[in-house]
Design a protein around this motif. Structure first.
Motif, PDB file in Angstrom:
ATOM      1  N   GLN A   1       0.831  -1.201   0.000  1.00 16.21           N
ATOM      2  CA  GLN A   1       0.000   0.000   0.000  1.00 16.21           C
ATOM      3  C   GLN A   1       0.870   1.257   0.000  1.00 16.21           C
ATOM      4  OE1 GLN A   1      -3.178   0.150  -0.416  1.00 16.21           O
ATOM      5  NE2 GLN A   1      -3.652  -2.015  -0.264  1.00 16.21           N
ATOM      6  N   LEU A   2       1.976   1.216   0.718  1.00 19.18           N
ATOM      7  CA  LEU A   2       2.897   2.349   0.747  1.00 19.18           C
ATOM      8  C   LEU A   2       3.462   2.622  -0.636  1.00 19.18           C
ATOM      9  CD1 LEU A   2       4.562   4.427   2.385  1.00 19.18           C
ATOM     10  CD2 LEU A   2       6.264   2.629   2.734  1.00 19.18           C
TER      11      LEU A   2
ATOM     12  N   LEU B   1      -2.752   2.265   4.492  1.00 17.46           N
ATOM     13  CA  LEU B   1      -1.633   2.035   5.397  1.00 17.46           C
ATOM     14  C   LEU B   1      -2.072   1.414   6.722  1.00 17.46           C
ATOM     15  CD1 LEU B   1       0.430   5.288   4.768  1.00 17.46           C
ATOM     16  CD2 LEU B   1       0.794   3.011   3.800  1.00 17.46           C
TER      17      LEU B   1
ATOM     18  N   CYS C   1      -2.228   4.048  12.171  1.00 18.97           N
ATOM     19  CA  CYS C   1      -2.967   4.554  11.008  1.00 18.97           C
ATOM     20  C   CYS C   1      -4.446   4.198  11.110  1.00 18.97           C
ATOM     21  CB  CYS C   1      -2.381   3.993   9.714  1.00 18.97           C
ATOM     22  SG  CYS C   1      -0.751   4.638   9.281  1.00 18.97           S
TER      23      CYS C   1
END
Length: 451
Positions: free
Chosen positions: A145-146, A155, A234
């Motif tokens: 995802q990053l 995240l 997050c």
């Protein structure tokens, strides 16, 4: 000495492995059925073995193998899974799916979507689906995802618990290190299958798992634990963002037609606007738009002059505006509506692939007797049509009535016109001609247009 202490700590993990993870998620409640997504690999085998060892849980278990049909070994894996489930005294089910990728869909995404769709069909209210993803899977997910430029939601990684089907999806191993799972498997002498495709670095997740993560762990040995902690931060932040988004969205959203008020949206500056638009997509069950797409929606559609009709299309939807409303149009029929005769005695008729027009009993509307005695036809707009409405003087053009009612232009050509013996009697479920209107209680029908 430090290495010896760590070895003792890791080896003790599997001793109370089952009790700790299931106590954490309180799986021994009133759930009717637990389905374990069982691929035959070591992770899902450990989860199955652990669940089967819990007396009050065992009778509620079903191991489910999803047969994608993508590899030659899939059939033998299914048989292995069935035998393993039988050996531990757990019910077993095979689900066969079509995992061929659609245009623009990656093989990984196609397989995942097919798998989840099949599993979702099983889960009823008070049922749970158990997945065997662990802490290193979480690490891989957050890294992916990053690298894709995701925001807080991406995240946050995978959640331990989420709604799924009519029930819930649970990941009881998500905070468990991979080493503890391996220790458990070897300690209990489990036998599992190895998917050869896991060695192919053509897939992003495999590349991370095989090439990137081992290198990162040489430098940061506890990276799976620390990244999981960051994902939790997050996720916590996303909860707060969602609370703000709910409040902002509620003041802008029109629940009747699922549109956004452009004037209310425009009262906010850029960041809240983006938050509202993303919340809108999530509410509609659509794939989250990229940052560039959100900016285009705001700059090219929302900010457009009121007399313009900009259209922004992509990924199965179109964003349009009409007057003070922002529309997200999805699942539009690809075929043009065609004139047709309404079959005698039939309560409904399909207008397009995704729209149906029905006649329903009513205390006012078109006289049932006149409906039954007439040839009923469904036609579509040609231009210049007029109708006389009950309680209003004179005939009115449909063009003016559509404008008066705020019907968007793209809906007008698809609006069915109902003719009785070649005379316009009704326009969709909006208006009935005064010439056909009746208020004979329990002797009338009204029309209902459904998508």
């Amino acid at each position: 000495m430090q290495g010896e202490r760590r070895k003792v700590k890791d080896s003790s993990l599997y001793e109370d492995f089952c009790g700790s993870i299931f106590k954490q998620l309180d799986l021994g409640g009133e759930r009717q059925r637990f389905y374990i997504a069982y691929s035959g690999g070591v992770d899902s085998h450990v989860l199955l073995h652990c669940c089967a060892s819990i007396t009050h849980l065992k009778d509620k278990l079903t191991a489910v193998y999803v047969h994608h049909g993508l590899q030659a070994e899939a059939e033998s894996w299914a048989k292995h899974c069935e035998k393993t489930a039988k050996d531990v005294g757990v019910e077993f089910l095979t689900l066969r799916v079509n995992a061929n990728a659609a245009p623009g869909e990656s093989p990984e995404e196609a397989a995942r979507n097919a798998r989840y769709a099949a599993l979702k069909s099983l889960i009823k209210a008070d049922d749970a689906l158990l997945l065997a993803q662990h802490r290193e899977d979480q690490l891989e997910t957050v890294l992916l995802q990053l690298f894709r430029g995701s925001g807080l939601r991406g995240l946050s990684g995978m959640s331990e618990r989420m709604a799924f089907g009519a029930g819930v999806m649970l990941r009881p191993l998500l905070n468990t290190p991979k080493q503890a799972i391996s220790d458990y498997a070897h300690a209990h002498q489990l036998s599992w299958v190895e998917d050869p495709s896991n060695q192919s670095n053509d897939y992003d997740r495999n590349f991370l798992r095989n090439a990137v993560v081992p290198l990162l762990k040489q430098r940061w040995s506890a990276i799976d634990k620390t990244v999981a902690r960051s994902a939790k931060h997050c996720a916590d932040a996303q909860v707060l963002v969602d609370e703000v988004a709910d409040e902002l969205f509620g003041a802008v959203f029109n629940p009747v037609d699922k549109t956004l008020s452009i004037s209310r949206l425009s009262e906010h500056h850029s960041h809240p606007q983006q938050l509202i638009v993303r919340h809108w997509f999530r509410h509609r069950g659509l794939k989250m738009p990229a940052q560039a797409k959100v900016e285009r929606i705001l700059n090219e559609v929302v900010a457009a002059a009121g007399h313009r009709d900009p259209v922004l299309s992509g990924q199965g939807y179109s964003i349009r505006r009409y007057r003070d409303k922002l529309y997200c149009l999805t699942n539009l029929s690809g075929t043009e509506p065609q004139d047709r005769v309404w079959p005698v005695g039939q309560a409904s008729i399909k207008i397009t692939d995704d729209r149906t027009l029905s006649c329903v009993p009513s205390s006012k509307g078109i006289s049932r007797e006149r409906w039954q005695d007439a040839t009923v036809e469904v036609r579509f707009r040609r231009g210049g049509e007029k109708i006389r409405l009950p309680g209003r003087e004179g005939h009115h053009s449909l063009k003016n009535l559509f404008q008066e009612a705020g019907i968007p232009p793209w809906e007008r050509d698809a609006m069915p016109f109902i003719y009785l013996n070649d005379t316009l009697a009704a326009v969709g479920d909006l208006w009935i001609s005064a010439a056909f209107y009746s208020e004979k209680t329990q002797d009338c029908i009204s029309l209902s247009l459904q998508s």
